[in-house]
Design a protein around this motif. Structure first.
Motif, mmCIF file in Angstrom:
data_model
loop_
_atom_site.group_PDB
_atom_site.id
_atom_site.type_symbol
_atom_site.label_atom_id
_atom_site.label_comp_id
_atom_site.label_asym_id
_atom_site.label_seq_id
_atom_site.Cartn_x
_atom_site.Cartn_y
_atom_site.Cartn_z
ATOM 1 N N GLN A 1 35.740 65.060 -13.939
ATOM 2 C CA GLN A 1 36.890 64.571 -14.767
ATOM 3 C C GLN A 1 38.123 64.342 -13.958
ATOM 4 N N PHE A 2 38.600 63.091 -14.196
ATOM 5 C CA PHE A 2 39.824 62.681 -13.469
ATOM 6 C C PHE A 2 40.592 61.646 -14.327
ATOM 7 N N HIS A 3 41.856 61.583 -14.012
ATOM 8 C CA HIS A 3 42.815 60.610 -14.562
ATOM 9 C C HIS A 3 43.677 60.325 -13.408
ATOM 10 N N MET A 4 43.673 59.194 -12.837
ATOM 11 C CA MET A 4 44.437 58.564 -11.723
ATOM 12 C C MET A 4 44.795 57.332 -11.874
ATOM 13 N N LYS A 5 46.340 56.828 -11.270
ATOM 14 C CA LYS A 5 46.534 55.406 -11.231
ATOM 15 C C LYS A 5 46.269 54.956 -9.845
ATOM 16 N N ASP A 6 46.236 53.569 -9.623
ATOM 17 C CA ASP A 6 46.258 53.193 -8.319
ATOM 18 C C ASP A 6 47.577 52.467 -8.091
ATOM 19 N N GLN A 7 47.651 52.135 -6.832
ATOM 20 C CA GLN A 7 48.834 51.821 -6.274
ATOM 21 C C GLN A 7 49.820 50.645 -7.172
ATOM 22 N N TYR A 8 49.025 50.005 -8.062
ATOM 23 C CA TYR A 8 49.662 49.067 -8.926
ATOM 24 C C TYR A 8 49.733 49.581 -10.484
ATOM 25 N N GLY A 9 49.566 50.764 -10.610
ATOM 26 C CA GLY A 9 49.805 51.511 -11.930
ATOM 27 C C GLY A 9 48.954 51.555 -12.869
ATOM 28 N N GLN A 10 47.585 50.769 -12.437
ATOM 29 C CA GLN A 10 46.442 50.810 -13.476
ATOM 30 C C GLN A 10 45.819 52.174 -13.438
ATOM 31 N N TYR B 1 42.878 54.718 -14.124
ATOM 32 C CA TYR B 1 41.315 55.111 -14.308
ATOM 33 C C TYR B 1 41.084 56.577 -14.881
ATOM 34 N N SER B 2 39.870 56.710 -15.361
ATOM 35 C CA SER B 2 39.508 58.011 -15.667
ATOM 36 C C SER B 2 37.885 57.795 -15.643
ATOM 37 N N GLU B 3 37.254 59.154 -15.877
ATOM 38 C CA GLU B 3 35.801 59.198 -16.165
ATOM 39 C C GLU B 3 35.375 58.400 -17.290
ATOM 40 N N THR B 4 36.146 58.476 -18.227
ATOM 41 C CA THR B 4 35.716 57.563 -19.626
ATOM 42 C C THR B 4 35.978 56.115 -19.461
ATOM 43 N N SER B 5 36.863 55.799 -18.464
ATOM 44 C CA SER B 5 36.799 54.286 -18.401
ATOM 45 C C SER B 5 36.013 53.472 -17.573
#
Length: 142
Positions: A3-12, A14-18
């Motif tokens: 499980q994870f929930h992170m943003k990239d350097q542009y603010g997008q 991402y998570s395991e469900t996405s």
């Protein structure tokens, strides 16, 4: 898949469900290994785009950095880089995917469409034999 929930350097975000329902290639590094991770990630990503060609959009490629110990200099660099067209790098500010990371190496994992780990390795170099092996794994999953 962890499980994870992170943003990239542009603010997008991402998570395991996405990324669910696609094979997922995840490569991660410690912040100090940014250049290694970026170099290996770029080589793998662009080779896969050519090898998979029409099927490349059916695979999710994620590159992340352990970003728990960042500093102002790095944060300023990220802010400046938002105007450039760099590849997306997820910023693991909470340590969601840091288990297993090693200094001086990238941690490469492949998960199938169901989220089951089907390949993992540590890399200091991205050799063509490894790229061919990864291509074979992904073709079987598509």
């Amino acid at each position: 898949m962890p499980q994870f929930h992170m943003k990239d350097q542009y603010g997008q975000s991402y998570s395991e469900t996405s990324v669910k329902g696609k094979p997922v290639v995840i490569m991660g590094c410690f912040l100090r290994d940014l250049e290694l991770c970026r170099k290996l990630g770029r080589k793998l990503y662009w080779k896969m785009q050519n090898l998979l060609w029409k099927d490349s959009s059916k695979v999710q490629f994620l590159l992340y950095l352990d970003f728990r110990e960042t500093n102002k200099l790095v944060e300023d660099y990220l802010e400046e880089s938002k105007t450039k067209q760099y590849e997306s790098i997820l910023l693991d500010r909470k340590g969601h995917l840091t288990d297993g990371l090693r200094k001086g190496e990238s941690y490469l994992r492949i998960y199938n469409k169901s989220g089951k780990l089907i390949f993992s390795s540590y890399q200091e170099h991205m050799e063509n034999d490894l790229i061919e092996e990864i291509y074979g794994i992904l073709k079987k999953e598509l």
